[in-house]
Design an enzyme around this catalytic site. Structure first.
Site, PDB file in Angstrom:
ATOM      1  N   SER A 136      -9.817  29.429  56.588  1.00 27.65           N
ATOM      2  CA  SER A 136      -8.422  29.437  56.138  1.00 27.65           C
ATOM      3  C   SER A 136      -7.652  30.397  57.037  1.00 27.65           C
ATOM      4  O   SER A 136      -8.237  31.344  57.587  1.00 27.65           O
ATOM      5  CB  SER A 136      -8.345  29.926  54.688  1.00 27.65           C
ATOM      6  OG  SER A 136      -7.001  30.184  54.317  1.00 27.65           O
ATOM      7  N   TYR A 149     -10.343  36.426  48.368  1.00 22.59           N
ATOM      8  CA  TYR A 149     -10.290  35.086  48.970  1.00 22.59           C
ATOM      9  C   TYR A 149     -10.170  35.203  50.491  1.00 22.59           C
ATOM     10  O   TYR A 149     -10.953  34.610  51.237  1.00 22.59           O
ATOM     11  CB  TYR A 149      -9.113  34.270  48.402  1.00 22.59           C
ATOM     12  CG  TYR A 149      -9.017  32.911  49.067  1.00 22.59           C
ATOM     13  CD1 TYR A 149     -10.018  31.963  48.872  1.00 22.59           C
ATOM     14  CD2 TYR A 149      -7.950  32.587  49.919  1.00 22.59           C
ATOM     15  CE1 TYR A 149      -9.953  30.722  49.506  1.00 22.59           C
ATOM     16  CE2 TYR A 149      -7.885  31.356  50.550  1.00 22.59           C
ATOM     17  CZ  TYR A 149      -8.895  30.424  50.341  1.00 22.59           C
ATOM     18  OH  TYR A 149      -8.846  29.207  50.982  1.00 22.59           O
TER      19      TYR A 149
HETATM   20  N1  LIG Z   1      -5.549  23.601  49.992  1.00 23.40           N
HETATM   21  C1  LIG Z   1      -5.284  24.652  50.740  1.00 23.40           C
HETATM   22  O1  LIG Z   1      -4.129  25.125  50.793  1.00 23.40           O
HETATM   23  C2  LIG Z   1      -6.365  25.278  51.580  1.00 23.40           C
HETATM   24  C3  LIG Z   1      -5.975  26.050  52.676  1.00 23.40           C
HETATM   25  C4  LIG Z   1      -6.953  26.628  53.471  1.00 23.40           C
HETATM   26  C5  LIG Z   1      -8.283  26.432  53.179  1.00 23.40           C
HETATM   27  N2  LIG Z   1      -8.652  25.690  52.096  1.00 23.40           N
HETATM   28  C6  LIG Z   1     -10.090  25.550  51.841  1.00 23.40           C
HETATM   29  O2  LIG Z   1     -10.437  24.179  51.911  1.00 23.40           O
HETATM   30  C7  LIG Z   1     -11.562  23.918  51.090  1.00 23.40           C
HETATM   31  C8  LIG Z   1     -11.279  22.727  50.206  1.00 23.40           C
HETATM   32  O3  LIG Z   1     -10.150  23.036  49.399  1.00 23.40           O
HETATM   33  P1  LIG Z   1      -9.215  21.931  48.743  1.00 23.40           P
HETATM   34  O4  LIG Z   1      -7.813  22.334  49.011  1.00 23.40           O
HETATM   35  O5  LIG Z   1      -9.650  20.578  49.088  1.00 23.40           O
HETATM   36  O6  LIG Z   1      -9.498  22.289  47.182  1.00 23.40           O
HETATM   37  P2  LIG Z   1      -9.896  21.369  45.937  1.00 23.40           P
HETATM   38  O7  LIG Z   1      -9.097  20.128  45.892  1.00 23.40           O
HETATM   39  O8  LIG Z   1      -9.855  22.295  44.761  1.00 23.40           O
HETATM   40  O9  LIG Z   1     -11.428  20.979  46.246  1.00 23.40           O
HETATM   41  C9  LIG Z   1     -12.452  21.932  46.191  1.00 23.40           C
HETATM   42  C10 LIG Z   1     -13.783  21.218  46.198  1.00 23.40           C
HETATM   43  O10 LIG Z   1     -14.830  22.211  46.157  1.00 23.40           O
HETATM   44  C11 LIG Z   1     -15.750  21.858  45.153  1.00 23.40           C
HETATM   45  N3  LIG Z   1     -16.386  23.028  44.573  1.00 23.40           N
HETATM   46  C12 LIG Z   1     -15.797  24.141  44.058  1.00 23.40           C
HETATM   47  N4  LIG Z   1     -16.733  24.973  43.571  1.00 23.40           N
HETATM   48  C13 LIG Z   1     -17.928  24.378  43.783  1.00 23.40           C
HETATM   49  C14 LIG Z   1     -19.272  24.731  43.481  1.00 23.40           C
HETATM   50  N5  LIG Z   1     -19.590  25.878  42.854  1.00 23.40           N
HETATM   51  N6  LIG Z   1     -20.272  23.884  43.851  1.00 23.40           N
HETATM   52  C15 LIG Z   1     -19.981  22.720  44.462  1.00 23.40           C
HETATM   53  N7  LIG Z   1     -18.731  22.333  44.779  1.00 23.40           N
HETATM   54  C16 LIG Z   1     -17.716  23.151  44.420  1.00 23.40           C
HETATM   55  C17 LIG Z   1     -14.937  21.082  44.099  1.00 23.40           C
HETATM   56  O11 LIG Z   1     -15.778  20.155  43.403  1.00 23.40           O
HETATM   57  P3  LIG Z   1     -16.312  20.299  41.909  1.00 23.40           P
HETATM   58  O12 LIG Z   1     -15.261  21.047  41.129  1.00 23.40           O
HETATM   59  O13 LIG Z   1     -16.497  18.875  41.468  1.00 23.40           O
HETATM   60  O14 LIG Z   1     -17.597  21.029  42.053  1.00 23.40           O
HETATM   61  C18 LIG Z   1     -13.969  20.308  44.994  1.00 23.40           C
HETATM   62  O15 LIG Z   1     -14.566  19.100  45.409  1.00 23.40           O
HETATM   63  C19 LIG Z   1     -11.854  25.216  50.337  1.00 23.40           C
HETATM   64  O16 LIG Z   1     -12.907  25.902  50.990  1.00 23.40           O
HETATM   65  C20 LIG Z   1     -10.550  25.988  50.467  1.00 23.40           C
HETATM   66  O17 LIG Z   1     -10.750  27.386  50.409  1.00 23.40           O
HETATM   67  C21 LIG Z   1      -7.721  25.100  51.292  1.00 23.40           C
END
Ligand SMILES: NC(=O)c1ccc[n+]([C@@H]2O[C@H](COP(=O)([O-])OP(=O)(O)OC[C@H]3O[C@@H](n4cnc5c(N)ncnc54)[C@H](OP(=O)(O)O)[C@@H]3O)[C@@H](O)[C@H]2O)c1
Length: 250
Positions: A136, A149
């Site tokens: 990130s 985070y």
């Molecule tokens: N969206 C943003 O603004 C942003 C920006 C920078 C980086 N990121 C990073 O991108 C990645 C994906 O984020 P996203 O935006 O796509 O968020 P999201 O829609 O909340 O998806 C997160 C995913 O991680 C899984 N997850 C969470 N805890 C878990 C666990 N203990 N075991 C297995 N799976 C788990 C969730 O699945 P389940 O709940 O079904 O387990 C879900 O599929 C993350 O690492 C986040 O930090 C996001």
């Protein structure tokens, strides 16, 4: 060339978009997450090129069992995409919930490190493989409330670079994708613990990055020739930029 790719966090957001894109690109994709129904629904859409794998990345014995349960023709993982992760809360360090900190550390750091440690040896044995981590901009740019985070994503950035140092002379690639503000995922709803109004106001008129933009980036990385390693790739929406450093005076 068709690869077998394990994507964690495949039940929502970036992970789901990445699975869709990589199957469309002709790869076989194992999608991992806790919510198996969401993965099964995705399998209904993507067909036999997609394999749903239930795992909680914070439960290391569950990760072991899940990986051991893979059918033989799915067990060679050519590409690992460590995408599962979360932010919880935006409170200053002195007020943040300790339980939230521990969950972020267990998921973003311990889970990612464990999956990498489990899968890397088979890549080293074949002298071929690719690990793509989801970092990130928070791993580089400090902001109020990012405390654990941001620090967990700084870990992901440095761990990615250190992996490349350990893999000197090996044909294994490692990239860290570092997105800024993205919408169309559950990320902010999780961070703000279901407060939809707060999520809505964050993204209002922001023209944030979409999950498909991240999926395109992953697809592009996988299309680079095998002698090319992209160490880090930082992506922000045009609407997001850097601020000055505030100075508070007595
Ligand atoms: N969206 C943003 O603004 C942003 C920006 C920078 C980086 N990121 C990073 O991108 C990645 C994906 O984020 P996203 O935006 O796509 O968020 P999201 O829609 O909340 O998806 C997160 C995913 O991680 C899984 N997850 C969470 N805890 C878990 C666990 N203990 N075991 C297995 N799976 C788990 C969730 O699945 P389940 O709940 O079904 O387990 C879900 O599929 C993350 O690492 C986040 O930090 C996001």
């Amino acid at each position: 060339m068709s690869e077998t790719i394990l994507v964690t966090g495949a039940s929502a957001g970036f992970g789901q978009a990445i699975c869709r894109r990589l199957v469309a690109d002709g790869h076989r994709v194992i999608g991992a997450a806790r919510r198996i129904q969401k993965l099964q629904k995705l399998q209904g859409e993507l067909g036999e090129s997609f394999y749903p794998l239930q795992m909680d990345v914070t439960d290391l014995s569950q990760v072991d069992h899940a990986l051991a349960s893979l059918p033989a023709d799915w067990s060679q993982i050519d590409v690992l995409i460590n995408n599962a992760g979360l932010a919880l809360g935006l409170a200053p360090a002195q007020e943040a919930e300790m339980a939230d900190w521990l969950t972020m550390i267990q998921t973003n750091i311990v889970g990612l490190a464990y999956l990498t440690r489990r899968i890397l040896p088979q890549m080293v044995e074949r002298n071929d493989g690719y690990i793509i981590n989801m970092g990130s901009t928070a791993g580089t740019v400090p902001y109020p409330g990012a405390n654990i985070y941001g620090a967990s994503k700084a870990f992901v950035k440095q761990f990615s670079l250190n992996l490349r140092a350990d893999l000197a002379g090996k044909k294994i690639r490692v990239s860290n994708i570092e997105p800024g503000l993205c919408e169309g995922t559950e990320f902010s709803l999780v961070r703000f613990k279901g407060d939809e109004k707060r999520v809505e106001s964050l993204y209002q008129d922001a023209h944030a990055i979409q999950p498909e933009d991240i999926a395109n980036t992953v697809s592009w990385l996988l299309q680079q020739p095998k002698h090319v390693n992209v160490n880090r790739i930082e992506i922000m929406p045009v609407s997001q930029t850097f601020g000055t450093q505030p100075v508070y005076r007595d």
